[in-house]
Scaffold this motif. Structure first.
Motif, mmCIF file in Angstrom:
data_model
loop_
_atom_site.group_PDB
_atom_site.id
_atom_site.type_symbol
_atom_site.label_atom_id
_atom_site.label_comp_id
_atom_site.label_asym_id
_atom_site.label_seq_id
_atom_site.Cartn_x
_atom_site.Cartn_y
_atom_site.Cartn_z
ATOM 1 N N SER A 90 -30.127 -26.832 -0.377
ATOM 2 C CA SER A 90 -29.731 -27.027 1.013
ATOM 3 C C SER A 90 -30.094 -25.795 1.839
ATOM 4 C CB SER A 90 -28.223 -27.257 1.107
ATOM 5 O OG SER A 90 -27.788 -27.164 2.450
ATOM 6 N N GLY A 91 -30.990 -25.985 2.801
ATOM 7 C CA GLY A 91 -31.364 -24.891 3.703
ATOM 8 C C GLY A 91 -30.218 -24.500 4.621
ATOM 9 N N GLU A 138 -33.571 -13.823 5.755
ATOM 10 C CA GLU A 138 -34.101 -15.117 6.202
ATOM 11 C C GLU A 138 -35.535 -15.304 5.719
ATOM 12 O OE1 GLU A 138 -34.883 -18.817 7.980
ATOM 13 O OE2 GLU A 138 -33.055 -17.875 7.267
ATOM 14 N N LEU A 139 -36.322 -14.250 5.773
ATOM 15 C CA LEU A 139 -37.698 -14.348 5.259
ATOM 16 C C LEU A 139 -37.685 -14.704 3.776
ATOM 17 C CD1 LEU A 139 -39.307 -11.264 7.044
ATOM 18 C CD2 LEU A 139 -39.572 -13.686 7.640
ATOM 19 N N ALA A 140 -36.774 -14.084 3.039
ATOM 20 C CA ALA A 140 -36.675 -14.346 1.595
ATOM 21 C C ALA A 140 -36.227 -15.782 1.322
ATOM 22 C CB ALA A 140 -35.710 -13.351 0.941
ATOM 23 N N ILE A 141 -35.193 -16.247 2.036
ATOM 24 C CA ILE A 141 -34.716 -17.606 1.748
ATOM 25 C C ILE A 141 -35.712 -18.643 2.241
ATOM 26 C CG2 ILE A 141 -32.302 -16.890 1.687
ATOM 27 C CD1 ILE A 141 -31.864 -18.422 4.324
ATOM 28 N N TRP A 142 -36.396 -18.355 3.343
ATOM 29 C CA TRP A 142 -37.421 -19.297 3.817
ATOM 30 C C TRP A 142 -38.517 -19.437 2.762
ATOM 31 C CZ3 TRP A 142 -42.631 -18.535 4.712
ATOM 32 C CH2 TRP A 142 -43.296 -19.634 5.261
ATOM 33 N N ALA A 143 -38.977 -18.304 2.222
ATOM 34 C CA ALA A 143 -40.031 -18.354 1.198
ATOM 35 C C ALA A 143 -39.552 -19.106 -0.038
ATOM 36 C CB ALA A 143 -40.470 -16.938 0.829
ATOM 37 N N ALA A 144 -38.328 -18.847 -0.452
ATOM 38 C CA ALA A 144 -37.795 -19.519 -1.644
ATOM 39 C C ALA A 144 -37.674 -21.023 -1.421
ATOM 40 C CB ALA A 144 -36.430 -18.927 -2.017
ATOM 41 N N ILE A 145 -37.096 -21.409 -0.303
ATOM 42 C CA ILE A 145 -36.882 -22.836 -0.044
ATOM 43 C C ILE A 145 -38.205 -23.558 0.179
ATOM 44 C CG2 ILE A 145 -35.878 -24.481 1.602
ATOM 45 C CD1 ILE A 145 -33.475 -22.525 1.762
ATOM 46 N N ILE A 159 -22.459 -32.178 2.434
ATOM 47 C CA ILE A 159 -22.064 -33.249 1.518
ATOM 48 C C ILE A 159 -21.436 -34.385 2.318
ATOM 49 C CG2 ILE A 159 -20.561 -33.852 -0.430
ATOM 50 C CD1 ILE A 159 -20.849 -30.814 -1.250
ATOM 51 N N ALA A 160 -20.578 -34.040 3.277
ATOM 52 C CA ALA A 160 -19.851 -35.044 4.065
ATOM 53 C C ALA A 160 -20.764 -35.909 4.925
ATOM 54 C CB ALA A 160 -18.802 -34.361 4.948
ATOM 55 N N VAL A 161 -21.875 -35.359 5.406
ATOM 56 C CA VAL A 161 -22.784 -36.168 6.219
ATOM 57 C C VAL A 161 -23.737 -36.991 5.355
ATOM 58 C CG1 VAL A 161 -22.655 -34.615 8.220
ATOM 59 C CG2 VAL A 161 -24.544 -34.358 6.589
ATOM 60 N N GLY A 162 -23.618 -36.851 4.046
ATOM 61 C CA GLY A 162 -24.440 -37.648 3.133
ATOM 62 C C GLY A 162 -25.832 -37.097 2.917
ATOM 63 N N ALA A 163 -26.056 -35.831 3.268
ATOM 64 C CA ALA A 163 -27.393 -35.244 3.163
ATOM 65 C C ALA A 163 -27.657 -34.577 1.817
ATOM 66 C CB ALA A 163 -27.613 -34.228 4.282
ATOM 67 N N HIS A 164 -26.589 -34.130 1.130
ATOM 68 C CA HIS A 164 -26.776 -33.365 -0.108
ATOM 69 C C HIS A 164 -25.707 -33.683 -1.140
ATOM 70 C CE1 HIS A 164 -29.976 -30.649 1.157
ATOM 71 N NE2 HIS A 164 -29.349 -30.485 2.313
ATOM 72 N N PHE A 165 -26.077 -33.395 -2.371
ATOM 73 C CA PHE A 165 -25.136 -33.399 -3.485
ATOM 74 C C PHE A 165 -24.514 -32.004 -3.572
ATOM 75 C CE2 PHE A 165 -28.210 -36.678 -4.859
ATOM 76 C CZ PHE A 165 -27.319 -37.721 -5.108
ATOM 77 N N PRO A 166 -23.366 -31.858 -4.239
ATOM 78 C CA PRO A 166 -22.770 -30.520 -4.401
ATOM 79 C C PRO A 166 -23.723 -29.498 -5.026
ATOM 80 C CG PRO A 166 -21.154 -32.190 -4.964
ATOM 81 C CD PRO A 166 -22.459 -32.914 -4.745
ATOM 82 N N THR A 167 -24.524 -29.906 -5.985
ATOM 83 C CA THR A 167 -25.458 -28.952 -6.602
ATOM 84 C C THR A 167 -26.477 -28.420 -5.604
ATOM 85 O OG1 THR A 167 -26.778 -30.830 -7.364
ATOM 86 C CG2 THR A 167 -25.271 -29.822 -8.964
ATOM 87 N N ASP A 168 -26.839 -29.238 -4.621
ATOM 88 C CA ASP A 168 -27.795 -28.799 -3.599
ATOM 89 C C ASP A 168 -27.217 -27.674 -2.756
ATOM 90 O OD1 ASP A 168 -29.375 -30.962 -4.459
ATOM 91 O OD2 ASP A 168 -28.621 -32.270 -2.867
ATOM 92 N N VAL A 169 -25.942 -27.819 -2.364
ATOM 93 C CA VAL A 169 -25.335 -26.779 -1.525
ATOM 94 C C VAL A 169 -25.012 -25.538 -2.365
ATOM 95 C CG1 VAL A 169 -24.524 -28.356 0.263
ATOM 96 C CG2 VAL A 169 -22.996 -27.754 -1.602
ATOM 97 N N ILE A 170 -24.674 -25.713 -3.630
ATOM 98 C CA ILE A 170 -24.453 -24.554 -4.497
ATOM 99 C C ILE A 170 -25.769 -23.787 -4.665
ATOM 100 C CG2 ILE A 170 -23.927 -23.828 -6.868
ATOM 101 C CD1 ILE A 170 -21.846 -26.191 -6.895
ATOM 102 N N GLY A 171 -26.848 -24.505 -4.864
ATOM 103 C CA GLY A 171 -28.165 -23.859 -4.950
ATOM 104 C C GLY A 171 -28.527 -23.135 -3.665
ATOM 105 N N GLY A 172 -28.273 -23.769 -2.523
ATOM 106 C CA GLY A 172 -28.538 -23.124 -1.235
ATOM 107 C C GLY A 172 -27.682 -21.888 -1.038
#
Length: 171
Positions: free
Chosen positions: A95-96, A53-60, A133-146
């Protein structure tokens, strides 16, 4: 194009549960399960999840402001996107929510939890990715990146675990 109400509600619920701000609740749940079912959740899993979590928080926290990508509502407009929940306009990538969900999966997988546990977490992570994606918050690439960031965070945390006294003393 509108979604079925049941799917929309499920997507909203999954997005809500996967909020990065719920990290302390996830830790509490993992600690409780570890206490009563240590074969399901090992110390390695707890370590992975916290350090990851520390690593992903820093990255995001580094990536989102620099890659100020528009969210679907901004890029495609109101006629093309049904937003469920509070509309957001910028900082789409990564996507966090997906990062946290895939960190959970990766922590369980790399921490050698029973297959039924990590497969359940993988299904949960995939559903969270879909929900964003379904709630309209992200594109597929955003969730793949997350998802990628979450898995890399779990992998790095496990590598650190095995190279420290923690990994050598508790196996």
């Amino acid at each position: 194009m509108s979604q079925a109400p049941a799917l929309a509600e499920m997507a909203a619920l999954l997005s809500s549960v996967a909020q990065p701000r719920n990290f302390p609740l996830w830790i509490a749940l993992l600690v409780i399960v570890h206490r009563f079912k240590p074969g399901w959740i090992s110390f390695a899993v707890l370590w992975n999840f916290v350090i990851g979590e520390l690593a992903i928080w820093a990255a995001i926290a580094t990536i989102k402001p620099d890659m100020d990508y528009p969210r679907p509502l901004t890029a495609l407009g109101k006629k093309a996107v049904d937003v469920i929940g509070k509309p957001e306009y910028w900082h789409s990538f990564p996507s966090g929510h997906a990062a946290l969900a895939f960190l959970l999966f990766g922590s369980l997988f790399f921490g050698k939890s029973p297959k039924a546990i990590w497969v359940s977490a993988l299904i949960y992570a995939l559903l969270v990715a879909w929900s964003r994606i379904a709630v309209g918050a992200h594109f597929p690439t955003d969730v793949i990146g997350g998802a990628f960031i979450g898995l890399v965070g779990a992998g790095l945390a496990m590598l650190i675990y095995h190279r420290t006294a923690c990994g050598r003393t508790t196996g």
